[in-house]
Design a protein around this motif. Structure first.
Motif, mmCIF file in Angstrom:
data_model
loop_
_atom_site.group_PDB
_atom_site.id
_atom_site.type_symbol
_atom_site.label_atom_id
_atom_site.label_comp_id
_atom_site.label_asym_id
_atom_site.label_seq_id
_atom_site.Cartn_x
_atom_site.Cartn_y
_atom_site.Cartn_z
ATOM 1 N N ARG A 1 69.454 101.259 30.355
ATOM 2 C CA ARG A 1 70.570 101.616 30.212
ATOM 3 C C ARG A 1 71.664 101.022 31.057
ATOM 4 O O ARG A 1 71.541 100.373 32.228
ATOM 5 C CB ARG A 1 70.886 103.083 30.751
ATOM 6 N N ILE A 2 72.720 100.308 30.508
ATOM 7 C CA ILE A 2 73.820 99.207 31.199
ATOM 8 C C ILE A 2 74.527 100.074 32.189
ATOM 9 O O ILE A 2 75.007 101.118 31.808
ATOM 10 C CB ILE A 2 74.669 98.738 30.320
ATOM 11 N N VAL A 3 74.390 99.660 33.502
ATOM 12 C CA VAL A 3 75.139 100.324 34.640
ATOM 13 C C VAL A 3 76.442 99.368 34.840
ATOM 14 O O VAL A 3 77.546 99.896 35.031
ATOM 15 C CB VAL A 3 74.399 100.361 35.709
ATOM 16 N N MET B 1 84.659 93.298 26.564
ATOM 17 C CA MET B 1 85.310 93.931 25.368
ATOM 18 C C MET B 1 84.329 93.985 24.134
ATOM 19 O O MET B 1 84.295 95.023 23.353
ATOM 20 C CB MET B 1 86.474 92.816 24.675
ATOM 21 N N LYS B 2 82.929 93.655 24.541
ATOM 22 C CA LYS B 2 81.986 93.839 23.638
ATOM 23 C C LYS B 2 81.484 95.323 23.689
ATOM 24 O O LYS B 2 80.971 95.853 24.976
ATOM 25 C CB LYS B 2 80.804 93.077 23.849
ATOM 26 N N GLU B 3 81.674 96.313 22.594
ATOM 27 C CA GLU B 3 81.283 97.530 22.724
ATOM 28 C C GLU B 3 79.912 97.635 22.895
ATOM 29 O O GLU B 3 79.145 98.752 23.708
ATOM 30 C CB GLU B 3 81.582 98.228 21.252
ATOM 31 N N GLU B 4 79.003 96.544 22.680
ATOM 32 C CA GLU B 4 77.325 96.838 22.743
ATOM 33 C C GLU B 4 77.056 96.573 24.113
ATOM 34 O O GLU B 4 75.826 96.688 24.482
ATOM 35 C CB GLU B 4 76.715 96.025 21.955
ATOM 36 N N LEU B 5 78.009 96.197 25.175
ATOM 37 C CA LEU B 5 77.776 95.897 26.279
ATOM 38 C C LEU B 5 78.367 96.793 27.400
ATOM 39 O O LEU B 5 78.288 96.543 28.565
ATOM 40 C CB LEU B 5 78.062 94.371 26.761
ATOM 41 N N ALA B 6 78.901 97.689 26.751
ATOM 42 C CA ALA B 6 79.501 98.914 27.735
ATOM 43 C C ALA B 6 78.768 99.712 28.666
ATOM 44 O O ALA B 6 77.562 99.816 28.097
ATOM 45 C CB ALA B 6 80.526 99.937 26.871
ATOM 46 N N PRO B 7 79.286 100.100 29.603
ATOM 47 C CA PRO B 7 78.285 100.726 30.660
ATOM 48 C C PRO B 7 77.921 102.214 30.151
ATOM 49 O O PRO B 7 78.751 102.574 29.291
ATOM 50 C CB PRO B 7 79.055 101.136 31.957
ATOM 51 N N GLY B 8 76.602 102.527 29.960
ATOM 52 C CA GLY B 8 76.139 103.530 29.451
ATOM 53 C C GLY B 8 75.204 103.464 28.061
ATOM 54 O O GLY B 8 74.505 104.199 27.684
ATOM 55 N N GLN B 9 75.608 102.039 27.503
ATOM 56 C CA GLN B 9 74.727 101.809 26.131
ATOM 57 C C GLN B 9 73.319 101.590 26.510
ATOM 58 O O GLN B 9 73.102 101.096 27.633
ATOM 59 C CB GLN B 9 75.248 100.376 25.680
ATOM 60 N N LEU B 10 72.522 101.608 25.648
ATOM 61 C CA LEU B 10 71.034 101.689 25.635
ATOM 62 C C LEU B 10 70.634 100.297 25.105
ATOM 63 O O LEU B 10 70.966 99.923 23.967
ATOM 64 C CB LEU B 10 70.307 102.755 25.058
ATOM 65 N N ILE B 11 69.890 99.434 25.885
ATOM 66 C CA ILE B 11 69.342 98.155 25.305
ATOM 67 C C ILE B 11 67.575 98.503 25.140
ATOM 68 O O ILE B 11 67.020 98.729 26.020
ATOM 69 C CB ILE B 11 69.461 97.152 26.248
ATOM 70 N N SER B 12 66.824 98.225 23.984
ATOM 71 C CA SER B 12 65.724 98.399 23.750
ATOM 72 C C SER B 12 64.984 97.035 24.065
ATOM 73 O O SER B 12 65.427 95.998 23.975
ATOM 74 C CB SER B 12 65.283 98.626 22.094
#
Length: 69
Positions: A43-45, A56-67
């Motif tokens: 989970r991005i902190v 500005m990248k939505e996939e790198l926003a805090p709270g996003q999950l990375i597998s």
């Protein structure tokens, strides 16, 4: 002492060492991130990049999950 930083206070003065142990610094798509490891993903902190476009990248926003599987 005054700290002028964007780092969350929980990372500077963690209340419990086990909370701090879950944080890692990784590079994802060339962007340095602070992540918290959970079962099968991160989970991005925080974004540590100096490039404003990375924020500005939505996939790198805090709270996003990375597998990581």
């Amino acid at each position: 002492m005054i700290l002028y930083t964007t780092t969350p206070i929980e990372m500077i003065f963690p209340c419990d060492q086990t909370v701090f142990d879950n944080y890692k610094t990784i590079s994802y798509q060339g962007v340095p991130l602070v992540v918290e490891q959970t079962d099968n993903h991160y989970r991005i902190v925080q974004i540590l990049s100096s490039n404003p476009n990375d924020f500005m990248k939505e996939e790198l926003a805090p709270g996003q999950l990375i597998s990581f599987i």
